[in-house]
Write a protein that holds these residues in place. Structure first.
Motif, PDB file in Angstrom:
ATOM      1  N   LEU A  92       0.832  -1.204   0.000  1.00  0.00           N
ATOM      2  CA  LEU A  92       0.000   0.000   0.000  1.00  0.00           C
ATOM      3  C   LEU A  92       0.868   1.255   0.000  1.00  0.00           C
ATOM      4  CD1 LEU A  92      -2.794  -1.030   2.526  1.00  0.00           C
ATOM      5  CD2 LEU A  92      -3.134  -0.523   0.096  1.00  0.00           C
ATOM      6  N   ILE A  93       1.939   1.239   0.773  1.00  0.00           N
ATOM      7  CA  ILE A  93       2.861   2.381   0.803  1.00  0.00           C
ATOM      8  C   ILE A  93       3.411   2.642  -0.591  1.00  0.00           C
ATOM      9  CG2 ILE A  93       5.099   3.194   1.654  1.00  0.00           C
ATOM     10  CD1 ILE A  93       4.501   1.647   4.264  1.00  0.00           C
ATOM     11  N   THR A  94       3.828   1.581  -1.269  1.00  0.00           N
ATOM     12  CA  THR A  94       4.364   1.724  -2.629  1.00  0.00           C
ATOM     13  C   THR A  94       3.312   2.245  -3.584  1.00  0.00           C
ATOM     14  OG1 THR A  94       5.951  -0.074  -2.267  1.00  0.00           O
ATOM     15  CG2 THR A  94       5.413   0.475  -4.549  1.00  0.00           C
ATOM     16  N   MET A  95       2.100   1.711  -3.508  1.00  0.00           N
ATOM     17  CA  MET A  95       1.037   2.133  -4.423  1.00  0.00           C
ATOM     18  C   MET A  95       0.715   3.617  -4.268  1.00  0.00           C
ATOM     19  SD  MET A  95      -2.985   1.101  -4.577  1.00  0.00           S
ATOM     20  CE  MET A  95      -3.303   2.198  -3.180  1.00  0.00           C
ATOM     21  N   TYR A  96       0.526   4.049  -3.025  1.00  0.00           N
ATOM     22  CA  TYR A  96       0.189   5.455  -2.802  1.00  0.00           C
ATOM     23  C   TYR A  96       1.350   6.363  -3.206  1.00  0.00           C
ATOM     24  CZ  TYR A  96      -4.178   4.333  -0.377  1.00  0.00           C
ATOM     25  OH  TYR A  96      -5.451   3.908  -0.071  1.00  0.00           O
ATOM     26  N   SER A  97       2.576   5.930  -2.943  1.00  0.00           N
ATOM     27  CA  SER A  97       3.739   6.737  -3.306  1.00  0.00           C
ATOM     28  C   SER A  97       3.843   6.917  -4.820  1.00  0.00           C
ATOM     29  CB  SER A  97       5.021   6.094  -2.770  1.00  0.00           C
ATOM     30  OG  SER A  97       5.025   6.049  -1.368  1.00  0.00           O
ATOM     31  N   GLN A  98       3.666   5.822  -5.548  1.00  0.00           N
ATOM     32  CA  GLN A  98       3.766   5.891  -7.005  1.00  0.00           C
ATOM     33  C   GLN A  98       2.626   6.695  -7.619  1.00  0.00           C
ATOM     34  OE1 GLN A  98       4.344   2.013  -8.763  1.00  0.00           O
ATOM     35  NE2 GLN A  98       6.249   1.653  -7.663  1.00  0.00           N
ATOM     36  N   SER A  99       1.548   6.842  -6.881  1.00  0.00           N
ATOM     37  CA  SER A  99       0.417   7.635  -7.363  1.00  0.00           C
ATOM     38  C   SER A  99       0.489   9.080  -6.880  1.00  0.00           C
ATOM     39  CB  SER A  99      -0.905   7.002  -6.898  1.00  0.00           C
ATOM     40  OG  SER A  99      -1.041   5.685  -7.390  1.00  0.00           O
ATOM     41  N   GLY A 100       1.593   9.434  -6.192  1.00  0.00           N
ATOM     42  CA  GLY A 100       1.759  10.791  -5.700  1.00  0.00           C
ATOM     43  C   GLY A 100       1.025  11.077  -4.405  1.00  0.00           C
ATOM     44  N   GLU A 101       0.438  10.033  -3.803  1.00  0.00           N
ATOM     45  CA  GLU A 101      -0.324  10.195  -2.552  1.00  0.00           C
ATOM     46  C   GLU A 101       0.579   9.879  -1.360  1.00  0.00           C
ATOM     47  OE1 GLU A 101      -3.725  10.844  -2.144  1.00  0.00           O
ATOM     48  OE2 GLU A 101      -4.085  11.176  -4.278  1.00  0.00           O
ATOM     49  N   ILE A 102       1.644  10.674  -1.218  1.00  0.00           N
ATOM     50  CA  ILE A 102       2.638  10.384  -0.185  1.00  0.00           C
ATOM     51  C   ILE A 102       2.055  10.511   1.215  1.00  0.00           C
ATOM     52  CG2 ILE A 102       3.530  12.739  -0.069  1.00  0.00           C
ATOM     53  CD1 ILE A 102       5.585   9.454   0.101  1.00  0.00           C
ATOM     54  N   PHE A 103       1.055  11.374   1.382  1.00  0.00           N
ATOM     55  CA  PHE A 103       0.416  11.527   2.704  1.00  0.00           C
ATOM     56  C   PHE A 103      -0.219  10.211   3.139  1.00  0.00           C
ATOM     57  CE2 PHE A 103      -3.394  12.591   5.270  1.00  0.00           C
ATOM     58  CZ  PHE A 103      -2.756  13.130   6.372  1.00  0.00           C
ATOM     59  N   ASN A 104      -0.880   9.518   2.211  1.00  0.00           N
ATOM     60  CA  ASN A 104      -1.481   8.227   2.539  1.00  0.00           C
ATOM     61  C   ASN A 104      -0.414   7.181   2.862  1.00  0.00           C
ATOM     62  OD1 ASN A 104      -4.215   8.918   2.336  1.00  0.00           O
ATOM     63  ND2 ASN A 104      -4.185   8.713   0.118  1.00  0.00           N
ATOM     64  N   SER A 105       0.727   7.280   2.167  1.00  0.00           N
ATOM     65  CA  SER A 105       1.839   6.380   2.477  1.00  0.00           C
ATOM     66  C   SER A 105       2.298   6.573   3.915  1.00  0.00           C
ATOM     67  CB  SER A 105       3.010   6.629   1.519  1.00  0.00           C
ATOM     68  OG  SER A 105       2.674   6.296   0.196  1.00  0.00           O
ATOM     69  N   GLU A 106       2.385   7.841   4.322  1.00  0.00           N
ATOM     70  CA  GLU A 106       2.788   8.155   5.696  1.00  0.00           C
ATOM     71  C   GLU A 106       1.786   7.592   6.705  1.00  0.00           C
ATOM     72  OE1 GLU A 106       5.068  12.443   5.075  1.00  0.00           O
ATOM     73  OE2 GLU A 106       2.882  12.392   5.297  1.00  0.00           O
ATOM     74  N   LEU A 107       0.495   7.700   6.376  1.00  0.00           N
ATOM     75  CA  LEU A 107      -0.536   7.190   7.277  1.00  0.00           C
ATOM     76  C   LEU A 107      -0.413   5.682   7.462  1.00  0.00           C
ATOM     77  CD1 LEU A 107      -3.731   9.185   6.202  1.00  0.00           C
ATOM     78  CD2 LEU A 107      -2.374   9.481   8.277  1.00  0.00           C
ATOM     79  N   VAL A 108      -0.243   4.968   6.345  1.00  0.00           N
ATOM     80  CA  VAL A 108      -0.120   3.506   6.415  1.00  0.00           C
ATOM     81  C   VAL A 108       1.126   3.129   7.217  1.00  0.00           C
ATOM     82  CG1 VAL A 108       0.227   1.392   5.085  1.00  0.00           C
ATOM     83  CG2 VAL A 108      -1.361   3.138   4.241  1.00  0.00           C
ATOM     84  N   PHE A 109       2.236   3.797   6.937  1.00  0.00           N
ATOM     85  CA  PHE A 109       3.493   3.509   7.649  1.00  0.00           C
ATOM     86  C   PHE A 109       3.343   3.789   9.140  1.00  0.00           C
ATOM     87  CE2 PHE A 109       7.808   4.511   9.117  1.00  0.00           C
ATOM     88  CZ  PHE A 109       8.508   3.422   8.631  1.00  0.00           C
ATOM     89  N   GLY A 110       2.657   4.888   9.475  1.00  0.00           N
ATOM     90  CA  GLY A 110       2.475   5.251  10.875  1.00  0.00           C
ATOM     91  C   GLY A 110       1.634   4.257  11.652  1.00  0.00           C
ATOM     92  N   GLU A 111       0.758   3.527  10.952  1.00  0.00           N
ATOM     93  CA  GLU A 111      -0.110   2.543  11.594  1.00  0.00           C
ATOM     94  C   GLU A 111       0.560   1.185  11.790  1.00  0.00           C
ATOM     95  OE1 GLU A 111      -3.411   2.451   8.983  1.00  0.00           O
ATOM     96  OE2 GLU A 111      -4.305   4.324   9.716  1.00  0.00           O
ATOM     97  N   MET A 112       1.751   1.025  11.217  1.00  0.00           N
ATOM     98  CA  MET A 112       2.407  -0.284  11.258  1.00  0.00           C
ATOM     99  C   MET A 112       2.885  -0.627  12.663  1.00  0.00           C
ATOM    100  SD  MET A 112       4.547  -0.364   7.663  1.00  0.00           S
ATOM    101  CE  MET A 112       4.683  -2.165   7.658  1.00  0.00           C
ATOM    102  N   VAL A 113       2.547  -1.831  13.105  1.00  0.00           N
ATOM    103  CA  VAL A 113       3.008  -2.330  14.398  1.00  0.00           C
ATOM    104  C   VAL A 113       4.419  -2.889  14.261  1.00  0.00           C
ATOM    105  CG1 VAL A 113       2.572  -3.982  16.250  1.00  0.00           C
ATOM    106  CG2 VAL A 113       0.647  -2.848  15.102  1.00  0.00           C
ATOM    107  N   VAL A 114       4.642  -3.592  13.158  1.00  0.00           N
ATOM    108  CA  VAL A 114       5.952  -4.164  12.855  1.00  0.00           C
ATOM    109  C   VAL A 114       6.403  -3.611  11.510  1.00  0.00           C
ATOM    110  CG1 VAL A 114       7.246  -6.278  12.413  1.00  0.00           C
ATOM    111  CG2 VAL A 114       5.402  -6.283  14.114  1.00  0.00           C
ATOM    112  N   ARG A 115       7.668  -3.182  11.438  1.00  0.00           N
ATOM    113  CA  ARG A 115       8.214  -2.653  10.188  1.00  0.00           C
ATOM    114  C   ARG A 115       9.426  -3.480   9.788  1.00  0.00           C
ATOM    115  NH1 ARG A 115       7.925   3.432  12.626  1.00  0.00           N
ATOM    116  NH2 ARG A 115       5.677   3.757  12.318  1.00  0.00           N
ATOM    117  N   ASN A 116       9.432  -3.943   8.552  1.00  0.00           N
ATOM    118  CA  ASN A 116      10.580  -4.691   8.042  1.00  0.00           C
ATOM    119  C   ASN A 116      11.303  -3.850   6.995  1.00  0.00           C
ATOM    120  OD1 ASN A 116       8.919  -4.810   5.803  1.00  0.00           O
ATOM    121  ND2 ASN A 116       8.555  -7.010   5.923  1.00  0.00           N
TER     122      ASN A 116
END
Length: 221
Positions: A92-116
């Protein structure tokens, strides 16, 4: 994929594994539109998706810049309870980023409990691709500080920010990191290093990297 699809269409019964295999095949080999078509067919017949279905479909939406379809998939991800799956979130982060929706990418990343490493790299690449070089560098520094080791894709993602800001010393540190990790022979990485050194006026180093490349294309010229 054409032959695989013919076999798939002839089967009287198809389980979730087969549907996921076909969708992933289209996402990897194309045409990506067919991955979305099959995803909708699954939805139509009432077959529930799982954590293996969504990343391939979201990736196809990203390739096609199909933001509206991607948002619909995101809604289904939440509805089906896969919104905290790290691989689904990374796609989802990649999809929103490639579509120019970087704010949504930030939201998804911020909700992550575990980050790899995949999720960190996706956000870094998103910032850099959208011209937010300093934010990309900030996330890269945070990732390293938290003990996540970058890979070749991460380094390829961050080097354009170093080049864009003409941060030569930081670029050299990234180059040294690539050598330490043993990924300095990666073709994509060498390409970005050549761009970095060339843009910063270190032409001799750029030429040396170019001369050492076993394979060259127009992008390295």
């Amino acid at each position: 994929m054409d032959y695989a699809r013919k076999l798939f269409d002839l089967m009287p019964e198809r389980d979730l594994f087969l549907w996921n295999t076909m969708i992933r095949g289209y996402a990897d080999l194309g045409p990506c539109q067919e991955a979305i078509v099959l995803y909708r067919d699954m939805h139509r017949i009432g077959l529930l998706h799982d954590s293996y279905t969504f990343p391939s479909v979201v990736r196809s939406c990203a390739v096609l810049s199909a933001l509206m379809e991607g948002r619909e998939v995101h809604c289904n991800i939440i509805k089906n309870g896969f919104d905290l799956d790290v691989f689904v979130q990374s796609s989802l982060i990649t999809m929103y980023s490639q579509s120019g929706e970087i704010f949504n990418s930030e939201l998804v990343f911020g909700e992550m409990v575990v980050r790899n490493i995949v999720s960190w790299t996706a956000l870094i690449a998103g910032y850099v691709q959208n011209g937010f070089f300093e934010k990309g560098l900030g996330v890269f520094r945070e990732m390293v500080a938290l003990g996540t080791q970058p890979n070749a894709i991460t380094l390829v993602s961050i080097l354009p920010a170093c080049a864009g800001l003409e941060f030569l010393n930081l670029g050299k540190l990234v180059h040294g990191c690539a050598v330490k990790l043993g990924v300095d022979s990666d073709i994509s990485l060498i390409n970005t290093l050549i761009t970095l050194y060339g843009k910063c006026g270190i032409v001799d180093t750029a030429r040396s990297l170019f001369d050492q490349m076993p394979v060259r294309s127009l992008s390295e010229a």
